[in-house]
Design a protein around this motif. Structure first.
Motif, PDB file in Angstrom:
ATOM      1  N   MET A  67       0.806  -1.261   0.082  1.00  0.00           N
ATOM      2  CA  MET A  67       0.049  -0.086   0.099  1.00  0.00           C
ATOM      3  C   MET A  67       0.691   1.279  -0.001  1.00  0.00           C
ATOM      4  O   MET A  67       0.598   2.109  -0.759  1.00  0.00           O
ATOM      5  N   LEU A  68       1.865   1.155   0.927  1.00  0.00           N
ATOM      6  CA  LEU A  68       2.771   2.346   0.706  1.00  0.00           C
ATOM      7  C   LEU A  68       3.320   2.656  -0.585  1.00  0.00           C
ATOM      8  O   LEU A  68       3.332   3.606  -0.774  1.00  0.00           O
ATOM      9  N   ALA A  87      14.327  19.719  -5.185  1.00  0.00           N
ATOM     10  CA  ALA A  87      13.985  18.271  -5.193  1.00  0.00           C
ATOM     11  C   ALA A  87      13.294  17.895  -3.709  1.00  0.00           C
ATOM     12  O   ALA A  87      12.363  17.338  -3.432  1.00  0.00           O
ATOM     13  N   LEU A  88      14.256  18.485  -2.562  1.00  0.00           N
ATOM     14  CA  LEU A  88      13.799  18.331  -1.049  1.00  0.00           C
ATOM     15  C   LEU A  88      12.342  18.871  -1.120  1.00  0.00           C
ATOM     16  O   LEU A  88      11.645  18.355  -0.230  1.00  0.00           O
ATOM     17  N   GLY A  89      12.300  19.882  -1.583  1.00  0.00           N
ATOM     18  CA  GLY A  89      11.061  20.891  -1.182  1.00  0.00           C
ATOM     19  C   GLY A  89       9.952  20.010  -1.930  1.00  0.00           C
ATOM     20  O   GLY A  89       8.515  20.024  -1.430  1.00  0.00           O
ATOM     21  N   GLY A  90      10.073  19.620  -3.085  1.00  0.00           N
ATOM     22  CA  GLY A  90       8.749  19.109  -3.926  1.00  0.00           C
ATOM     23  C   GLY A  90       8.538  17.706  -3.139  1.00  0.00           C
ATOM     24  O   GLY A  90       7.564  17.419  -3.384  1.00  0.00           O
ATOM     25  N   LEU A  91       9.794  16.905  -2.517  1.00  0.00           N
ATOM     26  CA  LEU A  91       9.277  15.831  -1.963  1.00  0.00           C
ATOM     27  C   LEU A  91       8.492  16.037  -0.768  1.00  0.00           C
ATOM     28  O   LEU A  91       7.431  15.226  -0.560  1.00  0.00           O
ATOM     29  N   ALA A  92       8.799  17.042   0.051  1.00  0.00           N
ATOM     30  CA  ALA A  92       7.919  17.400   1.428  1.00  0.00           C
ATOM     31  C   ALA A  92       6.459  17.756   0.775  1.00  0.00           C
ATOM     32  O   ALA A  92       5.457  17.103   1.371  1.00  0.00           O
ATOM     33  N   ARG A  93       6.350  18.465  -0.138  1.00  0.00           N
ATOM     34  CA  ARG A  93       5.047  19.094  -0.590  1.00  0.00           C
ATOM     35  C   ARG A  93       4.183  18.133  -1.139  1.00  0.00           C
ATOM     36  O   ARG A  93       2.930  17.938  -0.865  1.00  0.00           O
ATOM     37  N   ARG A  94       4.766  17.078  -2.141  1.00  0.00           N
ATOM     38  CA  ARG A  94       4.054  16.135  -2.588  1.00  0.00           C
ATOM     39  C   ARG A  94       3.684  14.899  -1.693  1.00  0.00           C
ATOM     40  O   ARG A  94       2.571  14.278  -1.708  1.00  0.00           O
ATOM     41  N   THR A  95       4.387  14.720  -0.744  1.00  0.00           N
ATOM     42  CA  THR A  95       4.065  13.563   0.391  1.00  0.00           C
ATOM     43  C   THR A  95       3.236  14.263   1.410  1.00  0.00           C
ATOM     44  O   THR A  95       2.084  13.546   1.603  1.00  0.00           O
ATOM     45  N   ARG A  96       2.834  15.504   1.431  1.00  0.00           N
ATOM     46  CA  ARG A  96       2.051  15.922   2.252  1.00  0.00           C
ATOM     47  C   ARG A  96       0.447  16.017   1.577  1.00  0.00           C
ATOM     48  O   ARG A  96      -0.557  15.509   1.935  1.00  0.00           O
ATOM     49  N   ALA A 106       0.225   8.809   6.906  1.00  0.00           N
ATOM     50  CA  ALA A 106       1.135   9.442   7.902  1.00  0.00           C
ATOM     51  C   ALA A 106       1.488   8.371   9.074  1.00  0.00           C
ATOM     52  O   ALA A 106       2.856   8.622   9.492  1.00  0.00           O
ATOM     53  N   GLU A 107       0.927   7.319   9.118  1.00  0.00           N
ATOM     54  CA  GLU A 107       1.290   6.214  10.020  1.00  0.00           C
ATOM     55  C   GLU A 107       2.328   5.285   9.698  1.00  0.00           C
ATOM     56  O   GLU A 107       3.074   4.589  10.325  1.00  0.00           O
ATOM     57  N   LEU A 108       2.595   5.503   8.283  1.00  0.00           N
ATOM     58  CA  LEU A 108       3.566   4.357   7.630  1.00  0.00           C
ATOM     59  C   LEU A 108       4.902   5.068   7.148  1.00  0.00           C
ATOM     60  O   LEU A 108       5.753   4.448   6.616  1.00  0.00           O
ATOM     61  N   LEU A 109       4.823   6.538   7.280  1.00  0.00           N
ATOM     62  CA  LEU A 109       6.019   7.241   7.080  1.00  0.00           C
ATOM     63  C   LEU A 109       6.922   6.967   8.081  1.00  0.00           C
ATOM     64  O   LEU A 109       6.649   7.037   9.346  1.00  0.00           O
ATOM     65  N   GLY A 110       8.316   7.058   7.481  1.00  0.00           N
ATOM     66  CA  GLY A 110       9.455   6.822   8.689  1.00  0.00           C
ATOM     67  C   GLY A 110       9.735   5.425   8.857  1.00  0.00           C
ATOM     68  O   GLY A 110       9.137   4.614   8.270  1.00  0.00           O
ATOM     69  N   GLY A 111      10.407   5.268   9.909  1.00  0.00           N
ATOM     70  CA  GLY A 111      10.939   3.892  10.001  1.00  0.00           C
ATOM     71  C   GLY A 111      12.029   3.339   9.171  1.00  0.00           C
ATOM     72  O   GLY A 111      12.717   4.019   8.667  1.00  0.00           O
ATOM     73  N   GLU A 144      17.317  13.150   5.387  1.00  0.00           N
ATOM     74  CA  GLU A 144      16.831  12.736   6.927  1.00  0.00           C
ATOM     75  C   GLU A 144      16.345  13.835   7.537  1.00  0.00           C
ATOM     76  O   GLU A 144      15.248  13.744   8.170  1.00  0.00           O
ATOM     77  N   THR A 145      16.999  15.032   7.316  1.00  0.00           N
ATOM     78  CA  THR A 145      16.625  16.173   8.195  1.00  0.00           C
ATOM     79  C   THR A 145      15.206  16.987   7.762  1.00  0.00           C
ATOM     80  O   THR A 145      14.402  17.071   8.583  1.00  0.00           O
ATOM     81  N   VAL A 146      15.061  16.927   6.345  1.00  0.00           N
ATOM     82  CA  VAL A 146      14.116  17.302   5.800  1.00  0.00           C
ATOM     83  C   VAL A 146      12.977  16.381   5.808  1.00  0.00           C
ATOM     84  O   VAL A 146      11.743  16.932   6.254  1.00  0.00           O
ATOM     85  N   SER A 147      13.037  15.087   5.821  1.00  0.00           N
ATOM     86  CA  SER A 147      12.224  14.007   6.092  1.00  0.00           C
ATOM     87  C   SER A 147      11.575  14.200   7.475  1.00  0.00           C
ATOM     88  O   SER A 147      10.525  14.038   7.561  1.00  0.00           O
ATOM     89  N   SER A 148      12.434  14.293   8.315  1.00  0.00           N
ATOM     90  CA  SER A 148      11.896  14.475   9.845  1.00  0.00           C
ATOM     91  C   SER A 148      11.043  15.706  10.041  1.00  0.00           C
ATOM     92  O   SER A 148      10.024  15.434  10.664  1.00  0.00           O
TER      93      SER A 148
END
Length: 230
Positions: A67-68, A87-96, A106-111, A144-148
């Protein structure tokens, strides 16, 4: 053997494949969250016996991985970013954006890293934008920092949306209902910084808050990545 390496069994007697199974699971999660997803419920939606699904997926964790990866296809960039910040900004915005369509994300992100084809492609496209900009370790810490940041911000926003639905109160209505209690506590004088924030701070919507925080994180990253080598 991972779920990605396991061959799919024959489709008879009920025509099944991983694509249909994952689509049904995503639909269930969109309707009721991850708690609404089980192999039994997915099988029922597909008019198949639960045991049929075990030929394709051995555990619920395998199903969540699939599913993820399915939703990560929505996060992949349409074209290569011009620079690391895009790239990093786009990743953040598209993930949101994906998480607002599929709140369970949201529950499957990270790890642990996502190892599906779309997850690997997403990581590749992100790291490729940092290739030649800095060394590998610094690039990994940057991602990692932007993802966090965006994972935390997304989880907070989704939690607020769920609380609003569960309570039946908008943020403004909830604040109004709790206003007398907060006013009494602030009047004690024990919380001067909080009182200034309440009385002088500006309210912004979730999208503005997310965008502002993201720019601050990227600005801090630029101070390290864009400076000339020593």
């Amino acid at each position: 053997m991972t779920v990605w390496e396991r061959p799919e069994p024959p489709t008879r007697p009920v025509p099944l494949d991983r694509e249909r199974i994952v689509a049904a699971a995503v639909a269930l999660a969109d309707e009721g969250g991850l708690e609404a997803v089980s192999l039994r419920k997915v099988a029922a939606r597909l008019n198949a016996g639960p045991m049929r699904l075990y030929g394709f997926i051995s555990t619920k964790d395998d199903l969540f991985d699939l599913m993820l990866d399915e939703v990560q296809a929505e996060i992949l960039p349409g074209e290569r970013a011009e620079d690391w910040r895009e790239a990093l900004g786009g990743l953040a915005r598209r993930t949101r954006e994906a998480a607002l369509r599929h709140e369970w994300l949201a529950e499957l992100l990270g790890g642990r890293p996502a190892l599906g084809p779309n997850g690997l492609a997403l990581t590749e496209s992100t790291l490729a934008a940092l290739d030649g900009v800095t060394d590998v370790d610094t690039a990994l810490r940057a991602v990692e920092t932007v993802s966090s940041y965006f994972i935390g911000a997304i989880r907070r926003e989704v939690a607020a949306l769920r609380a609003e639905r569960a309570s039946g109160l908008s943020d403004r209505e909830w604040q109004r209902a709790r206003g007398p209690h907060v006013t009494r506590e602030l009047a004690t004088g024990r919380f001067p910084a909080l009182a200034r924030a309440v009385h002088e701070g500006s309210e912004v919507d979730a999208a503005t808050s997310f965008a502002t925080g993201l720019e601050w994180v990227l600005d801090a990253m630029a101070a390290r990545l864009d400076r000339p080598p020593a």
